[in-house]
Every structure is written in C-alpha cells, then in structure tokens.
Write a protein that holds these residues in place. Structure first.
Motif, PDB file in Angstrom:
ATOM      1  N   VAL A  62     -66.531  -6.446  -8.453  1.00  0.00           N
ATOM      2  CA  VAL A  62     -65.640  -6.948  -7.452  1.00  0.00           C
ATOM      3  C   VAL A  62     -64.461  -6.240  -7.057  1.00  0.00           C
ATOM      4  CG1 VAL A  62     -63.939  -8.996  -6.905  1.00  0.00           C
ATOM      5  CG2 VAL A  62     -66.095  -9.138  -7.873  1.00  0.00           C
ATOM      6  N   LEU A  63     -64.153  -5.641  -5.987  1.00  0.00           N
ATOM      7  CA  LEU A  63     -63.073  -4.626  -5.834  1.00  0.00           C
ATOM      8  C   LEU A  63     -61.754  -5.592  -5.268  1.00  0.00           C
ATOM      9  CD1 LEU A  63     -64.951  -2.030  -3.714  1.00  0.00           C
ATOM     10  CD2 LEU A  63     -64.203  -2.065  -6.080  1.00  0.00           C
ATOM     11  N   PRO A  64     -60.652  -5.096  -5.664  1.00  0.00           N
ATOM     12  CA  PRO A  64     -59.518  -5.744  -5.246  1.00  0.00           C
ATOM     13  C   PRO A  64     -59.201  -5.451  -3.770  1.00  0.00           C
ATOM     14  CG  PRO A  64     -58.730  -4.095  -6.397  1.00  0.00           C
ATOM     15  CD  PRO A  64     -60.358  -4.032  -6.706  1.00  0.00           C
ATOM     16  N   ARG A  65     -58.473  -6.347  -3.043  1.00  0.00           N
ATOM     17  CA  ARG A  65     -58.157  -5.946  -1.519  1.00  0.00           C
ATOM     18  C   ARG A  65     -57.470  -4.800  -1.344  1.00  0.00           C
ATOM     19  NH1 ARG A  65     -54.251 -10.234   0.504  1.00  0.00           N
ATOM     20  NH2 ARG A  65     -52.615  -8.469  -0.048  1.00  0.00           N
ATOM     21  N   GLN A  66     -58.151  -3.925  -0.504  1.00  0.00           N
ATOM     22  CA  GLN A  66     -57.886  -2.457   0.020  1.00  0.00           C
ATOM     23  C   GLN A  66     -56.378  -2.551   0.770  1.00  0.00           C
ATOM     24  OE1 GLN A  66     -59.265  -0.119  -1.611  1.00  0.00           O
ATOM     25  NE2 GLN A  66     -60.222  -1.692  -2.766  1.00  0.00           N
ATOM     26  N   GLN A  67     -55.867  -1.249   0.854  1.00  0.00           N
ATOM     27  CA  GLN A  67     -54.657  -1.307   1.607  1.00  0.00           C
ATOM     28  C   GLN A  67     -54.719  -1.696   3.301  1.00  0.00           C
ATOM     29  OE1 GLN A  67     -51.265  -0.893   0.703  1.00  0.00           O
ATOM     30  NE2 GLN A  67     -51.946  -0.806  -1.374  1.00  0.00           N
ATOM     31  N   ASP A  68     -55.951  -1.504   3.615  1.00  0.00           N
ATOM     32  CA  ASP A  68     -56.231  -1.560   4.999  1.00  0.00           C
ATOM     33  C   ASP A  68     -57.216  -3.006   5.131  1.00  0.00           C
ATOM     34  OD1 ASP A  68     -58.498  -0.877   3.699  1.00  0.00           O
ATOM     35  OD2 ASP A  68     -59.232   0.392   5.381  1.00  0.00           O
ATOM     36  N   SER A  74     -56.900 -18.725   7.908  1.00  0.00           N
ATOM     37  CA  SER A  74     -57.437 -19.578   8.087  1.00  0.00           C
ATOM     38  C   SER A  74     -59.078 -19.779   7.506  1.00  0.00           C
ATOM     39  CB  SER A  74     -57.828 -19.768   9.816  1.00  0.00           C
ATOM     40  OG  SER A  74     -58.473 -20.762  10.151  1.00  0.00           O
ATOM     41  N   CYS A  75     -59.658 -18.875   7.263  1.00  0.00           N
ATOM     42  CA  CYS A  75     -60.835 -18.825   6.687  1.00  0.00           C
ATOM     43  C   CYS A  75     -61.096 -18.398   5.114  1.00  0.00           C
ATOM     44  CB  CYS A  75     -62.003 -18.244   7.468  1.00  0.00           C
ATOM     45  SG  CYS A  75     -61.586 -16.383   7.610  1.00  0.00           S
ATOM     46  N   PHE A  76     -59.973 -17.703   4.841  1.00  0.00           N
ATOM     47  CA  PHE A  76     -59.578 -17.275   3.472  1.00  0.00           C
ATOM     48  C   PHE A  76     -60.648 -16.141   3.026  1.00  0.00           C
ATOM     49  CE2 PHE A  76     -57.696 -21.315   3.618  1.00  0.00           C
ATOM     50  CZ  PHE A  76     -56.781 -21.209   3.190  1.00  0.00           C
ATOM     51  N   LEU A  77     -60.986 -15.292   4.147  1.00  0.00           N
ATOM     52  CA  LEU A  77     -62.077 -14.168   4.045  1.00  0.00           C
ATOM     53  C   LEU A  77     -60.978 -12.960   4.078  1.00  0.00           C
ATOM     54  CD1 LEU A  77     -65.051 -15.232   6.022  1.00  0.00           C
ATOM     55  CD2 LEU A  77     -64.661 -15.339   3.456  1.00  0.00           C
ATOM     56  N   VAL A  78     -61.615 -11.721   3.542  1.00  0.00           N
ATOM     57  CA  VAL A  78     -60.916 -10.609   3.429  1.00  0.00           C
ATOM     58  C   VAL A  78     -61.800  -9.789   4.718  1.00  0.00           C
ATOM     59  CG1 VAL A  78     -60.560  -8.449   2.241  1.00  0.00           C
ATOM     60  CG2 VAL A  78     -60.320 -10.714   1.035  1.00  0.00           C
ATOM     61  N   HIS A  79     -61.001  -9.369   5.564  1.00  0.00           N
ATOM     62  CA  HIS A  79     -61.236  -8.575   6.590  1.00  0.00           C
ATOM     63  C   HIS A  79     -60.425  -7.151   6.784  1.00  0.00           C
ATOM     64  CE1 HIS A  79     -63.237 -11.906   8.515  1.00  0.00           C
ATOM     65  NE2 HIS A  79     -62.088 -12.690   8.116  1.00  0.00           N
ATOM     66  N   HIS A  80     -60.977  -6.199   7.464  1.00  0.00           N
ATOM     67  CA  HIS A  80     -60.405  -4.952   7.962  1.00  0.00           C
ATOM     68  C   HIS A  80     -59.212  -5.304   8.839  1.00  0.00           C
ATOM     69  CE1 HIS A  80     -60.043  -1.005   9.676  1.00  0.00           C
ATOM     70  NE2 HIS A  80     -60.182  -0.606   8.253  1.00  0.00           N
ATOM     71  N   ARG A  81     -58.289  -4.439   8.792  1.00  0.00           N
ATOM     72  CA  ARG A  81     -57.182  -4.655   9.641  1.00  0.00           C
ATOM     73  C   ARG A  81     -57.536  -4.623  11.093  1.00  0.00           C
ATOM     74  NH1 ARG A  81     -53.963   0.212   7.642  1.00  0.00           N
ATOM     75  NH2 ARG A  81     -55.126   1.857   8.683  1.00  0.00           N
ATOM     76  N   SER A  82     -58.708  -3.992  11.233  1.00  0.00           N
ATOM     77  CA  SER A  82     -59.009  -4.027  12.644  1.00  0.00           C
ATOM     78  C   SER A  82     -59.675  -5.516  13.388  1.00  0.00           C
ATOM     79  CB  SER A  82     -60.179  -3.125  13.022  1.00  0.00           C
ATOM     80  OG  SER A  82     -61.518  -3.399  12.250  1.00  0.00           O
ATOM     81  N   GLN A  83     -59.655  -6.323  12.311  1.00  0.00           N
ATOM     82  CA  GLN A  83     -59.946  -7.548  12.633  1.00  0.00           C
ATOM     83  C   GLN A  83     -58.939  -8.546  12.758  1.00  0.00           C
ATOM     84  OE1 GLN A  83     -63.415  -8.653  13.553  1.00  0.00           O
ATOM     85  NE2 GLN A  83     -63.708  -6.723  13.244  1.00  0.00           N
ATOM     86  N   GLY A  90     -46.184 -16.079  10.260  1.00  0.00           N
ATOM     87  CA  GLY A  90     -46.187 -14.907   9.277  1.00  0.00           C
ATOM     88  C   GLY A  90     -47.392 -14.911   8.454  1.00  0.00           C
ATOM     89  N   HIS A  91     -48.429 -15.661   8.818  1.00  0.00           N
ATOM     90  CA  HIS A  91     -49.730 -15.546   8.038  1.00  0.00           C
ATOM     91  C   HIS A  91     -50.778 -14.812   9.107  1.00  0.00           C
ATOM     92  CE1 HIS A  91     -48.164 -17.980   4.959  1.00  0.00           C
ATOM     93  NE2 HIS A  91     -48.009 -19.179   5.819  1.00  0.00           N
ATOM     94  N   PRO A  92     -51.659 -13.901   8.558  1.00  0.00           N
ATOM     95  CA  PRO A  92     -52.467 -13.085   9.450  1.00  0.00           C
ATOM     96  C   PRO A  92     -53.659 -14.013   9.574  1.00  0.00           C
ATOM     97  CG  PRO A  92     -52.541 -12.188   7.089  1.00  0.00           C
ATOM     98  CD  PRO A  92     -51.262 -13.291   7.279  1.00  0.00           C
ATOM     99  N   ILE A  93     -54.277 -14.090  10.786  1.00  0.00           N
ATOM    100  CA  ILE A  93     -55.534 -14.725  11.336  1.00  0.00           C
ATOM    101  C   ILE A  93     -56.409 -13.714  11.854  1.00  0.00           C
ATOM    102  CG2 ILE A  93     -56.149 -16.610  12.913  1.00  0.00           C
ATOM    103  CD1 ILE A  93     -54.313 -17.491  10.904  1.00  0.00           C
ATOM    104  N   CYS A  94     -57.699 -13.841  11.560  1.00  0.00           N
ATOM    105  CA  CYS A  94     -58.953 -12.985  12.051  1.00  0.00           C
ATOM    106  C   CYS A  94     -59.084 -13.430  13.487  1.00  0.00           C
ATOM    107  CB  CYS A  94     -59.912 -13.179  10.914  1.00  0.00           C
ATOM    108  SG  CYS A  94     -60.825 -14.597  11.197  1.00  0.00           S
ATOM    109  N   ARG A  95     -59.879 -12.296  13.967  1.00  0.00           N
ATOM    110  CA  ARG A  95     -60.288 -12.567  15.410  1.00  0.00           C
ATOM    111  C   ARG A  95     -61.304 -13.812  15.584  1.00  0.00           C
ATOM    112  NH1 ARG A  95     -62.029  -6.551  17.517  1.00  0.00           N
ATOM    113  NH2 ARG A  95     -59.747  -5.631  17.510  1.00  0.00           N
ATOM    114  N   ASP A  96     -62.135 -14.085  14.650  1.00  0.00           N
ATOM    115  CA  ASP A  96     -63.020 -15.299  14.335  1.00  0.00           C
ATOM    116  C   ASP A  96     -62.260 -16.663  14.589  1.00  0.00           C
ATOM    117  OD1 ASP A  96     -65.155 -13.365  14.564  1.00  0.00           O
ATOM    118  OD2 ASP A  96     -65.476 -13.309  12.379  1.00  0.00           O
ATOM    119  N   CYS A  97     -61.253 -16.649  13.640  1.00  0.00           N
ATOM    120  CA  CYS A  97     -60.645 -17.787  13.670  1.00  0.00           C
ATOM    121  C   CYS A  97     -59.582 -18.030  14.899  1.00  0.00           C
ATOM    122  CB  CYS A  97     -59.839 -18.043  12.452  1.00  0.00           C
ATOM    123  SG  CYS A  97     -60.869 -18.067  10.600  1.00  0.00           S
TER     124      CYS A  97
END
Length: 99
Positions: A62-68, A74-83, A90-97
């Motif tokens: 398991v790797l820690p969350r990276q800088q990018d 909403s879904c509590f998944l880790v995504h790349h910042r392009s998503q 103030g809370h990030p939301i991914c494209r899918d959500c």
C-alpha cells in the motif's frame, strides 16, 4: 492419392435415406439422450465469495497518497488530479461522482 472433386458425393440411394422426417427423428433422439445433472452435486465444488479466508494472507503493498492525487469526498477513492471535476465546500469531487 488423387481425388476427383467433380464426382457426386452422394448416390441417389443415399439421398433418399436422409428424408426430413428421419433427420427430425434423429435430432429428437439426440435431445432425449442428454444426461440429467444434479444441480446440488454440481454446486458442491464451487467456492462461494463469502468463503472462510481466515488462513489466507494478503500481501499487497500500500502506497500513501501521492502529491498529484486526491481523495474524492463522495466515493472516497483516490484519483489522479486529472480526474478532479470540482470542489464543493472545499472538498474535491471526482468526474464520476460529479456526472
């Protein structure tokens, strides 16, 4: 050995033997000869998803969350910042959500 492809493959006697009624009867005989399989016996060998895996050891690095990367709130998944679609309160939301 040479083969003459112009010669007829069936004689008139052979063509008369394969009437439609005979072919239908053969098909019905083949369908009637299928073997009945007991579903219970067949299912005994299957391993269900909720099986006891207490003796199994999971080895995943398991790797820690990276800088990018970001965690979608909403879904509590880790995504790349392009998503990243938007930020709500103030809370990030991914494209899918966000879709």
């Amino acid at each position: 050995m040479a083969t003459d492809y112009d010669t007829p493959r069936k004689t008139d006697d052979d063509a008369n033997e394969d009437s439609i009624e005979e072919l239908k009867a053969r098909r019905n005989d083949k369908a009637a000869s299928t073997v009945d399989v007991d579903e219970f016996e067949q299912a005994e060998g299957l391993e269900l998803p909720g099986a006891d895996l207490s003796n199994e050891e999971l080895s995943v690095r398991v790797l820690p969350r990276q800088q990018d990367e970001f965690t979608c709130m909403s879904c509590f998944l880790v995504h790349h910042r392009s998503q990243l679609a938007e930020e709500k309160n103030g809370h990030p939301i991914c494209r899918d959500c966000a879709a």
